[in-house]
Design a protein around this motif. Structure first.
Motif, short mmCIF file in Angstrom:
data_model
loop_
_atom_site.label_atom_id
_atom_site.label_comp_id
_atom_site.label_asym_id
_atom_site.label_seq_id
_atom_site.Cartn_x
_atom_site.Cartn_y
_atom_site.Cartn_z
N ASN A 65 0.82 -1.22 0.00
CA ASN A 65 0.00 0.00 0.00
C ASN A 65 0.85 1.26 0.00
N GLY A 66 1.92 1.24 -0.80
CA GLY A 66 2.78 2.41 -0.95
C GLY A 66 3.88 2.52 0.08
N ARG A 67 3.86 1.68 1.12
CA ARG A 67 4.90 1.72 2.14
C ARG A 67 6.02 0.74 1.77
N ARG A 68 7.26 1.22 1.78
CA ARG A 68 8.39 0.33 1.51
C ARG A 68 8.71 -0.44 2.79
N LEU A 69 8.65 -1.78 2.70
CA LEU A 69 8.78 -2.61 3.89
C LEU A 69 10.21 -3.01 4.24
N ASN A 70 11.13 -2.90 3.30
CA ASN A 70 12.46 -3.49 3.47
C ASN A 70 13.10 -3.26 4.83
N ASP A 71 13.06 -2.02 5.31
CA ASP A 71 13.77 -1.69 6.55
C ASP A 71 12.84 -1.60 7.76
N MET A 72 11.57 -1.98 7.58
CA MET A 72 10.62 -1.93 8.69
C MET A 72 10.74 -3.18 9.55
N PRO A 73 10.62 -3.04 10.88
CA PRO A 73 10.58 -4.24 11.74
C PRO A 73 9.30 -5.02 11.47
N MET A 74 9.34 -6.30 11.76
CA MET A 74 8.23 -7.20 11.47
C MET A 74 6.91 -6.70 12.05
N GLU A 75 6.94 -6.21 13.30
CA GLU A 75 5.71 -5.84 13.99
C GLU A 75 5.03 -4.60 13.42
N LYS A 76 5.72 -3.85 12.55
CA LYS A 76 5.13 -2.65 11.97
C LYS A 76 4.71 -2.83 10.53
N ARG A 77 4.92 -4.01 9.97
CA ARG A 77 4.64 -4.22 8.56
C ARG A 77 3.17 -4.42 8.24
N ARG A 78 2.36 -4.84 9.22
CA ARG A 78 0.94 -5.16 9.02
C ARG A 78 0.79 -6.32 8.04
N VAL A 79 1.66 -7.31 8.19
CA VAL A 79 1.63 -8.50 7.34
C VAL A 79 1.36 -9.71 8.23
N GLY A 80 0.28 -10.44 7.95
CA GLY A 80 -0.03 -11.65 8.68
C GLY A 80 0.58 -12.85 7.99
N ILE A 81 0.83 -13.91 8.75
CA ILE A 81 1.39 -15.12 8.16
C ILE A 81 0.76 -16.35 8.79
N LEU A 82 0.44 -17.34 7.95
CA LEU A 82 -0.17 -18.58 8.40
C LEU A 82 0.68 -19.74 7.92
N PHE A 83 1.05 -20.63 8.86
CA PHE A 83 1.92 -21.76 8.53
C PHE A 83 1.09 -23.04 8.40
N GLN A 84 1.77 -24.14 8.05
CA GLN A 84 1.07 -25.43 7.92
C GLN A 84 0.63 -25.96 9.27
N ASP A 85 1.36 -25.61 10.35
CA ASP A 85 0.93 -25.94 11.71
C ASP A 85 0.04 -24.83 12.22
N ASP A 86 -1.03 -25.18 12.95
CA ASP A 86 -1.99 -24.16 13.37
C ASP A 86 -1.42 -23.20 14.43
N LEU A 87 -0.48 -23.65 15.26
CA LEU A 87 0.17 -22.80 16.27
C LEU A 87 -0.82 -22.14 17.23
N LEU A 88 -1.93 -22.81 17.49
CA LEU A 88 -2.88 -22.29 18.48
C LEU A 88 -2.33 -22.51 19.88
N PHE A 89 -2.74 -21.66 20.82
CA PHE A 89 -2.28 -21.77 22.20
C PHE A 89 -3.09 -22.85 22.92
N PRO A 90 -2.45 -23.94 23.34
CA PRO A 90 -3.20 -25.06 23.92
C PRO A 90 -3.85 -24.73 25.26
N HIS A 91 -3.35 -23.72 25.97
CA HIS A 91 -3.90 -23.37 27.28
C HIS A 91 -5.09 -22.42 27.19
N LEU A 92 -5.44 -21.98 25.96
CA LEU A 92 -6.57 -21.08 25.76
C LEU A 92 -7.66 -21.79 24.95
N ASP A 93 -8.92 -21.43 25.23
CA ASP A 93 -10.01 -21.96 24.40
C ASP A 93 -10.08 -21.18 23.10
N VAL A 94 -11.07 -21.46 22.27
CA VAL A 94 -11.20 -20.79 20.97
C VAL A 94 -11.33 -19.29 21.16
#
Length: 218
Positions: A65-94
């Motif tokens: 969206n017009g923002r150059r991401l190269n030098d931005m830290p991960m937490e400021k990029r607004r990019v989500g990522i989903l892996f093959q493992d669900d990585l849900l927290f087992p100690h929390l409910d849905v």
């Protein structure tokens, strides 16, 4: 919303992993990255997400969206990522897992309204208080995707999210992913080994630098 990669490469120890990638992904579109194991597919996603392993270097430009991401830290990029493992927290409910993805500052009532609304869209409203360990593979995958989307990313990356599902669940979850990306009108980049996962969208074939064969893993 647009995710654009201009002449993007990743180098390791001075060596180029793959040929430059040029792609522009519009709102609601999913572009698929394919290629043999070890060619750098997941590394490319890491470059976009901002979590490249030390020693790897991005060459080219990544824009969201017009923002150059190269030098931005991960937490400021607004990019989500989903892996093959669900990585849900087992100690929390849905509910707890989905609440984790929501922005800070919402009241409990607001959080519950948002979570219930999204679970209804996924056909999972009756699972709001379920222990995630009791969910099926397909249900876990949907909850994991919802948690990623509730963080309101401006783009989403998928790293083989269907690979651990059997064929019927894979087809159902694939359809759900495409529906959600289209509904939210955000761009997405998908890594997979299965051409069917592209659902007719754009496909980029990534080829590994022959000199690095056997040294790198995708």
């Amino acid at each position: 919303m647009t995710l654009r990669l201009d002449e993007v490469q990743v180098h390791h120890k001075g060596e180029q992993l793959f040929a430059p990638v040029n792609v522009s992904i519009g709102a609601g579109e999913i572009t698929t990255i394919m290629g043999p194991s070890g060619c750098g597919k997941s590394t490319l996603l890491g470059a976009v997400a901002g979590n490249l392993v030390h020693g790897f270097k991005i060459v080219g430009d990544i824009f969201l969206n017009g923002r150059r991401l190269n030098d931005m830290p991960m937490e400021k990029r607004r990019v989500g990522i989903l892996f093959q493992d669900d990585l849900l927290f087992p100690h929390l409910d849905v509910f707890g897992n989905l609440a984790f993805g929501l922005p800070q500052g919402l009241s409990r009532t607001e959080r519950e309204e948002i979570i219930v609304h999204n679970l209804k869209r996924a056909g999972l409203e009756e699972f709001i208080r379920r222990d995630v360990a009791t969910l099926s593979g397909g249900q876990k995958a949907r909850v994991s995707l919802l948690r990623t989307l509730l963080a309101k990313p401006e783009a989403v990356l998928f790293d083989e999210p269907f690979s651990k599902l059997d064929k019927p669940l894979r087809a159902s979850f694939r359809e759900f992913v495409h529906e959600q990306i289209a509904f939210l009108a955000i761009p997405a980049l998908l890594v997979t080994h299965d051409f069917e996962d592209s659902c007719g969208g754009a496909v980029i074939e990534l080829r590994q630098n022959p000199q690095l064969a056997g040294d790198m893993n995708a």
